[in-house]
Design an enzyme around this catalytic site. Sequence first.
Site, PDB file in Angstrom:
ATOM      1  N   SER A  26       4.359  -1.514   3.700  1.00 12.66           N
ATOM      2  CA  SER A  26       4.383  -2.842   4.394  1.00 12.66           C
ATOM      3  C   SER A  26       4.527  -3.950   3.219  1.00 12.66           C
ATOM      4  O   SER A  26       3.650  -3.748   2.298  1.00 12.66           O
ATOM      5  CB  SER A  26       3.223  -3.128   5.201  1.00 12.66           C
ATOM      6  OG  SER A  26       3.548  -2.177   6.376  1.00 12.66           O
ATOM      7  N   SER A  37       1.923   6.816   2.443  1.00  8.92           N
ATOM      8  CA  SER A  37       2.505   7.520   3.359  1.00  8.92           C
ATOM      9  C   SER A  37       3.748   8.206   2.336  1.00  8.92           C
ATOM     10  O   SER A  37       4.368   7.249   1.574  1.00  8.92           O
ATOM     11  CB  SER A  37       3.205   7.166   4.206  1.00  8.92           C
ATOM     12  OG  SER A  37       1.970   6.887   5.385  1.00  8.92           O
ATOM     13  N   GLU A  72      -8.352  -0.012   8.602  1.00 10.29           N
ATOM     14  CA  GLU A  72      -6.886  -0.432   8.970  1.00 10.29           C
ATOM     15  C   GLU A  72      -6.830  -0.233  10.298  1.00 10.29           C
ATOM     16  O   GLU A  72      -5.732  -0.436  11.066  1.00 10.29           O
ATOM     17  CB  GLU A  72      -5.965   0.338   8.077  1.00 10.29           C
ATOM     18  CG  GLU A  72      -4.357  -0.123   8.280  1.00 10.29           C
ATOM     19  CD  GLU A  72      -3.648   0.907   7.188  1.00 10.29           C
ATOM     20  OE1 GLU A  72      -4.196   1.799   6.748  1.00 10.29           O
ATOM     21  OE2 GLU A  72      -2.442   0.467   7.009  1.00 10.29           O
ATOM     22  N   GLN A  89       0.551  -1.211   0.076  1.00  2.00           N
ATOM     23  CA  GLN A  89      -0.057   0.047  -0.122  1.00  2.00           C
ATOM     24  C   GLN A  89       0.967   1.094  -0.092  1.00  2.00           C
ATOM     25  O   GLN A  89       1.620   1.485   0.997  1.00  2.00           O
ATOM     26  CB  GLN A  89      -0.968  -0.070   1.288  1.00  2.00           C
ATOM     27  CG  GLN A  89      -1.706   1.192   1.437  1.00  2.00           C
ATOM     28  CD  GLN A  89      -2.704   0.734   2.558  1.00  2.00           C
ATOM     29  OE1 GLN A  89      -3.373  -0.443   2.772  1.00  2.00           O
ATOM     30  NE2 GLN A  89      -2.858   1.543   3.540  1.00  2.00           N
ATOM     31  N   GLY A  90       0.736   1.787  -0.992  1.00  2.10           N
ATOM     32  CA  GLY A  90       1.776   3.193  -1.273  1.00  2.10           C
ATOM     33  C   GLY A  90       1.048   4.497  -0.898  1.00  2.10           C
ATOM     34  O   GLY A  90       0.473   5.126  -1.744  1.00  2.10           O
TER      35      GLY A  90
END
Lengths: 338, 376
Positions: free
Chosen positions: B156, B124, B240, B121-122
């Site tokens: 992650s 931040s 999340e 997951q891109g």
Amino acid sequence: MDVRLSTEQQALRESVARVVDQLAPHAVGEIGNAERTSKLDAAVASSGWRELRLGDDQGDPLATGVEAGIIAEEFGRGLADVSFLGPTMAAELRRLAGAAQSESAETVAFTSDLSSIAIAADGQLSSFVAIDASGCSRALLLAARSDGNFLAEVDVASDEVGLDLTRPSSTLGSPASLEPSGRSISDDDLMRWTALGLSLTCADLVGIMQGAVQLSTDYASQRRQYGAPIGSFQAMQHMLADAFVMMEGSRSVTLHAAWAVDALHPRDAVGAASVAKAYCARAARDVCETAIQVHGGIGNTWECLAHVYLRRALLSSDIFGGAGNSLDRVLQHYGIGA
Amino acid sequence: MDFGDSPEESEFRLRLRGWLQGNNPGLPTSSTDDDYWKGAAAWHRSLFGAGFFGMSWPTAIGGQGLPSVYDVIVDEELAASGAPPRPSLGYLVQGILEHGNEDIQARFLPGIISGRERWCQGFSEPDAGSDLASLRTRADRQGDDYVITGHKVWTSYSDDAEWCLVLARTDQEVAKHRGISAFVVPMHQPGIEQRPLRMINGMTKEFGEVAFNEARVPAVNMIGGPGEGWRLAMTIVSHEREPGELGYVARYTKVVNELTRRVRVNPSGFREDQVRDLGWAIVEVEMLRLHVRRRLSDRLNGISHGPEGSVDKLLMTWTEQSLGHAALSIGGIAHGGGDDTALNTYLYSRAQSVMGGTSQIQRNLVAGRILGLPSS
């Protein structure tokens, strides 16, 4: 698995909330007002809410720990200043002993540190105290005999003592003798009774937290400093957010404890209730201290309701033992106790 | 109101318990170990293959179509058997189910859920942490593709992911929340370089950073329309934050069980203060387990993507950090060399109040959106 309240349980909550919102005190000056408390007491009496743990024909309670918990929580939220916990625990004791229903309003007697039920070995009652004694003329305790512990009743003295302005305790009158009634209270009975008491005090604490958070949120939205409501400052917001979150965690453990009273083996019901009580007792003190802090100087005055919540929380924590006492029970339940 | 198992739930629990007896991969204690992550993909596929993953998702995409409370049973049984927790990717699934069109759902969800395809997951960036909407990674249209350039961090599983859900700015002119779009970007291409990050407990497998240098993604891989990326991001981050979606109760229960076992077999080896630290961790983990039951029961009324996730995130954080303290207290630090599992569990727990939105951000959300306190 479905831990949502049923439609009937939600309706019960709404009807208790209606009575409490209408008749419980909204200011410190209203506490102890005889005209209002007698109206509140009459409304509670006519609803039968104090009789939920009396036995039916089979000796089963008329309602579960969940329903009793709903009432306790609403009483805590609204600072209801009439008895509920004491009479409910008395009813449960009569049910477990198979003893006849009482004619007079009654509560239960505890050791003076409130950690456990009064067990009288020789009629010496000076170290005992009747909890939640408002309107109660009699108190139940256990009389220890060679063949077991038996339910017995004593007079409640009229003097009122204690830290909670909404639920006075009382000393006990001198008994002529302790007349046992019903069958002996077994260890399992006493555990079941303790589980109910722990879960009801947790429910009261959850209600107290909800009331204290609401009181403080309202105040922080209206009180202005530096030209803005203090509730717009992050320092205030974070304290109140933490208080709300602690209340939500407390609600989850308390629901489980309330369900466990009737659904699990007494030993596991006490285990569940001890987890809940450790969590709620620790949380409630924090939340009530936050309420006082948010109110600033006013929060430290007698006229502010914040200390009424704190006092009520301290009493509910101490009944059956507070955070430390409950943590000891948890450790024992998990096989790592001293 | 019933915390107990229904007959169907009980049957499922026993079936899972039986399966675990022969299929526990025996990975390290917890996800605080690189070896754990090396075995995680195979564990995911094994759980899925036996029908014990994706309990509440639609059967059309590989889920089991059951109520969400089955996830609680999975977590409890995984913990009781000492098996690894289930993969934490429910938030991705919830986001794509809510915002992806039929084509996106059909192309991607079965692969995520089965574990056939790994995702990262891109979101931040080095200059866009809590203030996510200020992100600067850009995506520019070129024919049927978008071209992506920018820098993502705290990504992650970026090292073994085939796909990355990227938030990128497609419109520089509008207000910052409105110019963001979401893309499913293939990771294996020349324009993408990923590097592992070494965390304070020494592990390198979980977190990474990813550099996009004119990476290409087909325009049909956009989720939602141009400028609708922020809504997807908010759905994803709200889930999340949910321990029920993440399956963390299994991880916490497993650690608490192991610490409890150590005290039980050697009661005189621990001081009272150590045992009480563990006691509070037991209370917190039990609270979280019951809280998740409550939240997942509420889903029988329908799934909401509201601010309750922030309440849950704070409860989860307090639980993990209390458990970290108990691990440190009971497990101690191996000053002379030796087992440093407890220390690593403790160090890992410090990230919980940062990742998925800091505790400060969660408190802002609770104060504003639940308590209704005035904004500053």
